[in-house]
Write a protein that holds these residues in place. Structure first.
Motif, PDB file in Angstrom:
ATOM      1  N   LEU A 172     -28.596  29.845 -11.807  1.00  0.00           N
ATOM      2  CA  LEU A 172     -27.182  29.490 -11.866  1.00  0.00           C
ATOM      3  C   LEU A 172     -27.003  28.140 -12.551  1.00  0.00           C
ATOM      4  CD1 LEU A 172     -24.171  29.673 -10.765  1.00  0.00           C
ATOM      5  CD2 LEU A 172     -25.059  28.637  -8.670  1.00  0.00           C
ATOM      6  N   VAL A 173     -25.959  28.034 -13.375  1.00  0.00           N
ATOM      7  CA  VAL A 173     -25.569  26.755 -13.961  1.00  0.00           C
ATOM      8  C   VAL A 173     -24.198  26.383 -13.405  1.00  0.00           C
ATOM      9  CG1 VAL A 173     -25.029  25.471 -16.067  1.00  0.00           C
ATOM     10  CG2 VAL A 173     -26.867  27.176 -16.088  1.00  0.00           C
ATOM     11  N   ILE A 174     -24.068  25.148 -12.922  1.00  0.00           N
ATOM     12  CA  ILE A 174     -22.785  24.630 -12.447  1.00  0.00           C
ATOM     13  C   ILE A 174     -22.410  23.456 -13.327  1.00  0.00           C
ATOM     14  CG2 ILE A 174     -21.555  23.518 -10.547  1.00  0.00           C
ATOM     15  CD1 ILE A 174     -23.478  24.925  -8.621  1.00  0.00           C
ATOM     16  N   LYS A 175     -21.183  23.485 -13.869  1.00  0.00           N
ATOM     17  CA  LYS A 175     -20.686  22.364 -14.662  1.00  0.00           C
ATOM     18  C   LYS A 175     -19.543  21.693 -13.933  1.00  0.00           C
ATOM     19  CE  LYS A 175     -17.741  20.409 -17.765  1.00  0.00           C
ATOM     20  NZ  LYS A 175     -16.259  20.287 -17.782  1.00  0.00           N
ATOM     21  N   VAL A 176     -19.616  20.381 -13.827  1.00  0.00           N
ATOM     22  CA  VAL A 176     -18.558  19.617 -13.161  1.00  0.00           C
ATOM     23  C   VAL A 176     -17.993  18.604 -14.149  1.00  0.00           C
ATOM     24  CG1 VAL A 176     -20.174  17.940 -12.195  1.00  0.00           C
ATOM     25  CG2 VAL A 176     -17.959  18.300 -11.102  1.00  0.00           C
ATOM     26  N   GLY A 177     -16.663  18.535 -14.221  1.00  0.00           N
ATOM     27  CA  GLY A 177     -16.003  17.658 -15.175  1.00  0.00           C
ATOM     28  C   GLY A 177     -15.813  16.242 -14.669  1.00  0.00           C
ATOM     29  N   SER A 178     -15.432  15.372 -15.592  1.00  0.00           N
ATOM     30  CA  SER A 178     -15.262  13.953 -15.271  1.00  0.00           C
ATOM     31  C   SER A 178     -14.258  13.728 -14.146  1.00  0.00           C
ATOM     32  CB  SER A 178     -14.787  13.193 -16.515  1.00  0.00           C
ATOM     33  OG  SER A 178     -15.690  13.342 -17.581  1.00  0.00           O
ATOM     34  N   SER A 179     -13.107  14.376 -14.243  1.00  0.00           N
ATOM     35  CA  SER A 179     -12.054  14.138 -13.255  1.00  0.00           C
ATOM     36  C   SER A 179     -12.438  14.639 -11.869  1.00  0.00           C
ATOM     37  CB  SER A 179     -10.751  14.815 -13.699  1.00  0.00           C
ATOM     38  OG  SER A 179     -10.927  16.211 -13.842  1.00  0.00           O
ATOM     39  N   SER A 180     -13.478  15.489 -11.798  1.00  0.00           N
ATOM     40  CA  SER A 180     -13.887  16.075 -10.525  1.00  0.00           C
ATOM     41  C   SER A 180     -14.787  15.154  -9.709  1.00  0.00           C
ATOM     42  CB  SER A 180     -14.601  17.405 -10.766  1.00  0.00           C
ATOM     43  OG  SER A 180     -13.792  18.288 -11.495  1.00  0.00           O
ATOM     44  N   ILE A 181     -15.452  14.199 -10.369  1.00  0.00           N
ATOM     45  CA  ILE A 181     -16.429  13.375  -9.656  1.00  0.00           C
ATOM     46  C   ILE A 181     -16.158  11.882  -9.791  1.00  0.00           C
ATOM     47  CG2 ILE A 181     -18.266  15.091  -9.704  1.00  0.00           C
ATOM     48  CD1 ILE A 181     -19.458  13.502 -12.087  1.00  0.00           C
ATOM     49  N   GLU A 221      -9.578   7.816  -9.652  1.00  0.00           N
ATOM     50  CA  GLU A 221      -8.657   7.362 -10.690  1.00  0.00           C
ATOM     51  C   GLU A 221      -8.970   5.932 -11.120  1.00  0.00           C
ATOM     52  OE1 GLU A 221      -4.623   7.904  -9.549  1.00  0.00           O
ATOM     53  OE2 GLU A 221      -4.780  10.101  -9.429  1.00  0.00           O
ATOM     54  N   THR A 222      -9.634   5.188 -10.266  1.00  0.00           N
ATOM     55  CA  THR A 222     -10.020   3.811 -10.600  1.00  0.00           C
ATOM     56  C   THR A 222     -11.148   3.757 -11.615  1.00  0.00           C
ATOM     57  OG1 THR A 222     -11.628   3.752  -8.790  1.00  0.00           O
ATOM     58  CG2 THR A 222      -9.379   3.021  -8.295  1.00  0.00           C
ATOM     59  N   GLY A 223     -11.835   4.888 -11.822  1.00  0.00           N
ATOM     60  CA  GLY A 223     -12.986   4.927 -12.709  1.00  0.00           C
ATOM     61  C   GLY A 223     -14.305   4.913 -11.970  1.00  0.00           C
ATOM     62  N   GLU A 224     -14.282   4.553 -10.698  1.00  0.00           N
ATOM     63  CA  GLU A 224     -15.522   4.544  -9.906  1.00  0.00           C
ATOM     64  C   GLU A 224     -15.962   5.966  -9.592  1.00  0.00           C
ATOM     65  OE1 GLU A 224     -17.628   2.435  -9.139  1.00  0.00           O
ATOM     66  OE2 GLU A 224     -16.768   0.435  -8.904  1.00  0.00           O
ATOM     67  N   SER A 236     -23.292  17.743 -15.735  1.00  0.00           N
ATOM     68  CA  SER A 236     -22.345  16.779 -15.172  1.00  0.00           C
ATOM     69  C   SER A 236     -21.772  15.856 -16.234  1.00  0.00           C
ATOM     70  CB  SER A 236     -23.024  15.935 -14.085  1.00  0.00           C
ATOM     71  OG  SER A 236     -22.137  14.941 -13.611  1.00  0.00           O
ATOM     72  N   SER A 237     -20.457  15.851 -16.343  1.00  0.00           N
ATOM     73  CA  SER A 237     -19.760  14.850 -17.138  1.00  0.00           C
ATOM     74  C   SER A 237     -19.543  13.613 -16.263  1.00  0.00           C
ATOM     75  CB  SER A 237     -18.416  15.415 -17.605  1.00  0.00           C
ATOM     76  OG  SER A 237     -18.592  16.582 -18.380  1.00  0.00           O
ATOM     77  N   GLY A 238     -18.806  12.639 -16.773  1.00  0.00           N
ATOM     78  CA  GLY A 238     -18.447  11.474 -15.971  1.00  0.00           C
ATOM     79  C   GLY A 238     -19.079  10.163 -16.396  1.00  0.00           C
ATOM     80  N   ALA A 239     -20.076  10.216 -17.308  1.00  0.00           N
ATOM     81  CA  ALA A 239     -20.799   8.992 -17.662  1.00  0.00           C
ATOM     82  C   ALA A 239     -19.910   7.996 -18.396  1.00  0.00           C
ATOM     83  CB  ALA A 239     -22.017   9.340 -18.512  1.00  0.00           C
ATOM     84  N   ASN A 295      -3.641  24.601 -24.337  1.00  0.00           N
ATOM     85  CA  ASN A 295      -4.703  23.592 -24.236  1.00  0.00           C
ATOM     86  C   ASN A 295      -4.278  22.486 -23.272  1.00  0.00           C
ATOM     87  OD1 ASN A 295      -7.057  22.243 -24.641  1.00  0.00           O
ATOM     88  ND2 ASN A 295      -6.632  21.613 -26.734  1.00  0.00           N
ATOM     89  N   ALA A 296      -4.355  22.776 -21.967  1.00  0.00           N
ATOM     90  CA  ALA A 296      -3.982  21.801 -20.933  1.00  0.00           C
ATOM     91  C   ALA A 296      -5.127  20.838 -20.706  1.00  0.00           C
ATOM     92  CB  ALA A 296      -3.642  22.529 -19.638  1.00  0.00           C
ATOM     93  N   ILE A 297      -4.945  19.574 -21.077  1.00  0.00           N
ATOM     94  CA  ILE A 297      -6.006  18.567 -21.003  1.00  0.00           C
ATOM     95  C   ILE A 297      -5.820  17.711 -19.759  1.00  0.00           C
ATOM     96  CG2 ILE A 297      -7.077  16.620 -22.175  1.00  0.00           C
ATOM     97  CD1 ILE A 297      -6.200  17.791 -24.802  1.00  0.00           C
ATOM     98  N   SER A 298      -6.902  17.482 -19.017  1.00  0.00           N
ATOM     99  CA  SER A 298      -6.831  16.672 -17.804  1.00  0.00           C
ATOM    100  C   SER A 298      -6.899  15.196 -18.165  1.00  0.00           C
ATOM    101  CB  SER A 298      -7.974  17.040 -16.851  1.00  0.00           C
ATOM    102  OG  SER A 298      -9.220  16.689 -17.408  1.00  0.00           O
ATOM    103  N   SER A 299      -6.596  14.347 -17.214  1.00  0.00           N
ATOM    104  CA  SER A 299      -6.491  12.913 -17.476  1.00  0.00           C
ATOM    105  C   SER A 299      -7.837  12.259 -17.741  1.00  0.00           C
ATOM    106  CB  SER A 299      -5.820  12.219 -16.290  1.00  0.00           C
ATOM    107  OG  SER A 299      -6.547  12.452 -15.099  1.00  0.00           O
ATOM    108  N   ALA A 300      -8.879  12.666 -17.033  1.00  0.00           N
ATOM    109  CA  ALA A 300     -10.172  11.995 -17.178  1.00  0.00           C
ATOM    110  C   ALA A 300     -11.048  12.677 -18.219  1.00  0.00           C
ATOM    111  CB  ALA A 300     -10.909  11.966 -15.837  1.00  0.00           C
TER     112      ALA A 300
END
Length: 268
Positions: A11-20, A23-26, A53-56, A208-213
């Motif tokens: 299994l591959v799980i992908k998690v986006g920036s806004s998920s982890i 809002e402060t960036g931490e 994992s995104s978020g870097a 094309n709904a784009i999330s904030s992060a």
């Protein structure tokens, strides 16, 4: 919808920036720990799990005390290099709590275009799985800017799923599936539980709904679905707000949107 994921072995799980991230960036420590628990529990069941994992960039920008997420590519690369360290340290601590070691793999989509590179990557994944290690993957932003500019790892996660011959890809996002119109602007929008074909009509409907992060929208997720379905891999888009959704997907519950590419093709 009669969905059966009992056959899942890889299994591959992908998690986006806004998920982890907050809002402060931490980095959101609670979300990382929940994700580690879910992945560890799957490994305990004998399912091999790779985490994209995104978020870097988001985390790195905050660590460097930048007032906002960088807009130019070189600064995004620098933020990614800083943030990747923080992100992996956090993942390593959380997975250690559940008795699993993690490994970092920084890849580019060239792994599928270059035969030798693809074989090397596949061998590395296979050995990590044999050693009971959870691979954590991100785009190598220092040498490739494709994911910085397009897609937020959606396509990369599909390429990883193809390379390692996964049975299922789960895309965790800030939206709980594919809708017949944008649910952020249309309260009457309806979620599609099942998609058997990705065509031009579906792209037009998705918008094309784009999330904030993050940088990826529904279009890149449809691109990822096409890549998976071509190789007989199922893909699910689901909401990352409650990470127990991973268990619900594996139990066959009607959550998110299932793109049928694998063994479920005969069950719908």
């Amino acid at each position: 919808m009669n969905t059966n994921f009992n056959h899942i072995k890889r299994l591959v799980i992908k998690v986006g920036s806004s998920s982890i991230t907050h809002e402060t960036g931490e980095i959101n420590l609670e979300k990382i720990d929940q994700l580690a628990w879910e992945c560890a529990n799957l490994r305990n069941k004998g399912i091999e799990v790779a985490l994209v994992s995104s978020g870097a960039i988001f985390a790195g920008a905050h660590r460097m005390l930048l007032s906002e997420k960088p807009k130019d590519t070189p600064r995004k690369q620098a933020a990614s290099a800083v943030g990747q360290v923080a992100l992996m340290n956090t993942y390593a601590r959380s997975f250690h709590n559940y008795n699993y070691q993690v490994a970092q793999l920084l890849l580019t989509r060239m792994i599928e275009e270059n035969t030798t590179m693809g074989v090397n990557v596949k061998n590395a994944f296979d050995e990590l799985f044999n050693l009971n290690v959870v691979p954590i993957i991100n785009e190598n932003d220092a040498i490739s800017t494709l994911e910085i500019e397009f897609g937020d790892n959606d396509k990369l996660s599909a390429v990883v799923a193809r390379i390692i011959q996964a049975d299922l890809l789960i895309l965790l996002s800030d939206i709980d599936g594919l809708y017949n119109s944008n649910p952020k602007t249309n309260p009457q929008a309806k979620r599609l539980s099942l998609v058997e074909k990705v065509d031009e009509d579906l792209y037009k409907m998705a918008g094309n709904a784009i999330s904030s992060a993050g940088t990826g929208g529904m279009i890149t997720k449809l691109d990822a679905a096409k890549l998976c379905m071509e190789r007989g891999i199922d893909m699910v888009i689901a909401d990352s707000q409650d990470l127990s959704v991973i268990r619900k997907i594996m139990d066959g519950e009607d959550v998110g949107t299932l793109f049928v590419g694998g063994k479920n093709a005969g069950l719908v």
